[in-house]
Design a protein around this motif. Structure first.
Motif, PDB file in Angstrom:
ATOM      1  N   ASP A 211       0.824  -1.209   0.000  1.00 34.09           N
ATOM      2  CA  ASP A 211       0.000   0.000   0.000  1.00 34.09           C
ATOM      3  C   ASP A 211       0.859   1.260   0.000  1.00 34.09           C
ATOM      4  N   MET A 212       2.004   1.213   0.706  1.00 36.05           N
ATOM      5  CA  MET A 212       2.878   2.374   0.775  1.00 36.05           C
ATOM      6  C   MET A 212       3.416   2.746  -0.611  1.00 36.05           C
ATOM      7  N   VAL A 213       3.848   1.735  -1.356  1.00 36.16           N
ATOM      8  CA  VAL A 213       4.377   1.987  -2.702  1.00 36.16           C
ATOM      9  C   VAL A 213       3.242   2.323  -3.665  1.00 36.16           C
ATOM     10  N   ALA A 214       2.063   1.744  -3.444  1.00 34.24           N
ATOM     11  CA  ALA A 214       0.917   2.030  -4.309  1.00 34.24           C
ATOM     12  C   ALA A 214       0.509   3.493  -4.239  1.00 34.24           C
ATOM     13  N   ALA A 215       0.865   4.164  -3.155  1.00 32.23           N
ATOM     14  CA  ALA A 215       0.529   5.580  -2.998  1.00 32.23           C
ATOM     15  C   ALA A 215       1.436   6.493  -3.816  1.00 32.23           C
ATOM     16  N   VAL A 216       2.520   5.943  -4.355  1.00 30.85           N
ATOM     17  CA  VAL A 216       3.435   6.733  -5.193  1.00 30.85           C
ATOM     18  C   VAL A 216       2.735   7.054  -6.519  1.00 30.85           C
ATOM     19  N   PRO A 217       2.818   8.305  -6.986  1.00 36.12           N
ATOM     20  CA  PRO A 217       2.185   8.655  -8.270  1.00 36.12           C
ATOM     21  C   PRO A 217       2.648   7.730  -9.393  1.00 36.12           C
ATOM     22  N   PRO A 218       1.738   7.319 -10.287  1.00 39.43           N
ATOM     23  CA  PRO A 218       2.074   6.341 -11.333  1.00 39.43           C
ATOM     24  C   PRO A 218       3.268   6.719 -12.181  1.00 39.43           C
ATOM     25  N   GLN A 219       3.397   7.993 -12.518  1.00 40.94           N
ATOM     26  CA  GLN A 219       4.515   8.399 -13.358  1.00 40.94           C
ATOM     27  C   GLN A 219       5.849   8.276 -12.629  1.00 40.94           C
ATOM     28  N   VAL A 220       5.807   8.477 -11.313  1.00 40.17           N
ATOM     29  CA  VAL A 220       7.022   8.316 -10.509  1.00 40.17           C
ATOM     30  C   VAL A 220       7.341   6.833 -10.353  1.00 40.17           C
ATOM     31  N   LEU A 221       6.320   6.030 -10.093  1.00 36.09           N
ATOM     32  CA  LEU A 221       6.516   4.592  -9.920  1.00 36.09           C
ATOM     33  C   LEU A 221       7.083   3.954 -11.188  1.00 36.09           C
ATOM     34  N   GLU A 222       6.629   4.428 -12.326  1.00 39.98           N
ATOM     35  CA  GLU A 222       7.136   3.906 -13.599  1.00 39.98           C
ATOM     36  C   GLU A 222       8.638   4.129 -13.732  1.00 39.98           C
ATOM     37  N   LYS A 223       9.094   5.285 -13.292  1.00 43.67           N
ATOM     38  CA  LYS A 223      10.525   5.594 -13.344  1.00 43.67           C
ATOM     39  C   LYS A 223      11.310   4.718 -12.367  1.00 43.67           C
ATOM     40  N   ILE A 224      10.706   4.440 -11.209  1.00 43.01           N
ATOM     41  CA  ILE A 224      11.364   3.586 -10.216  1.00 43.01           C
ATOM     42  C   ILE A 224      11.545   2.179 -10.770  1.00 43.01           C
ATOM     43  N   VAL A 225      10.466   1.619 -11.316  1.00 38.19           N
ATOM     44  CA  VAL A 225      10.529   0.254 -11.847  1.00 38.19           C
ATOM     45  C   VAL A 225      11.552   0.166 -12.981  1.00 38.19           C
ATOM     46  N   ALA A 226      11.676   1.229 -13.752  1.00 37.69           N
ATOM     47  CA  ALA A 226      12.627   1.236 -14.870  1.00 37.69           C
ATOM     48  C   ALA A 226      14.073   1.098 -14.388  1.00 37.69           C
ATOM     49  N   LYS A 227      14.327   1.423 -13.122  1.00 37.12           N
ATOM     50  CA  LYS A 227      15.683   1.338 -12.572  1.00 37.12           C
ATOM     51  C   LYS A 227      15.947  -0.003 -11.878  1.00 37.12           C
ATOM     52  N   ILE A 228      14.952  -0.878 -11.825  1.00 36.36           N
ATOM     53  CA  ILE A 228      15.111  -2.177 -11.173  1.00 36.36           C
ATOM     54  C   ILE A 228      15.505  -3.205 -12.230  1.00 36.36           C
TER      55      ILE A 228
END
Length: 240
Positions: A183-200
């Protein structure tokens, strides 16, 4: 061998996954929670795992809560310090309360739980403490000076306490999760989360059950030679 375990912040997300994994291994598990009574009731109804309410950042509350658990279930053998909060913001916008509350709960909770349970573990000659740190305690994160400092402090706390327990059969380790689908990560804005996943490097968020599997190993008898370590479970995002 079945043991008595407390998982702080245990009714949701990573904590819930850890509780279920330890129960599956035959341990008697108690989940701590801090505020959401309805969520705690749903958790206990769904899992059969009792939940006890106390504030991990309040020293006396922790002592009383752990004493209650011991009287109802037996001496605590396993502690998983998972409870944590965020109060994000850049330093110039961060209030003292934002700083202090994160330190009080995230890092202070580890100290308080250890004070309540570590002495008994040493006396009985066996114990396991697993502290949930974070990739952001290893690498830092913009807008999280409080959270990164607390989680980094957990990693140092782990190494120091491990040295105090080693000869008494008590191991102290940490897990540093990367970005997990909670839930904590789900609260991250989608555009920000997309950038995070791109770095994994593995190309996805982690699952809470993957953190729980790490805990299962660290609290086992087979992990008796592992202490003072930080296990990074982050999909290769930060190789520390």
């Amino acid at each position: 061998m079945a043991r008595i375990a407390i998982v702080t912040g245990g009714t949701r997300g990573i904590g819930k996954a850890i509780c279920l994994a330890l129960k599956e291994d035959g341990h008697t598990v108690v989940a701590n929670y801090g505020g959401n009574d309805d969520a705690a009731k749903r958790f206990s109804d769904d899992t059969g795992i009792p939940a006890v309410k106390f504030d991990v950042g309040d020293h006396q509350s922790v002592l009383d809560g752990c004493k209650q658990v011991a009287s109802e279930h037996g001496y605590v053998d396993i502690v998983v310090n998972n409870a944590g909060i965020t109060r994000d913001g850049t330093l110039h916008k961060m209030s003292w309360d934002d700083w202090n509350e994160v330190m009080r709960i995230n890092l202070g909770g580890c100290f308080n739980m250890a004070k309540a349970c570590f002495p008994g573990m040493r006396e009985r000659g066996w114990g396991r403490i697993v502290n949930i740190g974070s990739i952001n305690g290893q690498a830092g994160q913009y807008g999280q000076v409080n959270y990164a400092a607390a989680k980094s402090g957990i990693h140092g706390f782990t190494k120091a306490l491990a040295q105090e327990g080693a000869r008494s059969g008590v191991t102290v380790n940490a897990i540093a999760p990367g970005y997990i689908d909670t839930d904590m990560v789900a609260a991250v804005p989608p555009q920000v989360l997309e950038k995070i996943v791109a770095k994994i490097p593995v190309g996805r968020l982690g699952q809470a059950e993957e953190i729980a599997r790490g805990v299962r190993f660290l609290v086992s008898d087979e992990a008796g030679f592992v202490t003072g370590s930080t296990m990074s479970i982050n999909g290769g995002q930060h190789m520390y």
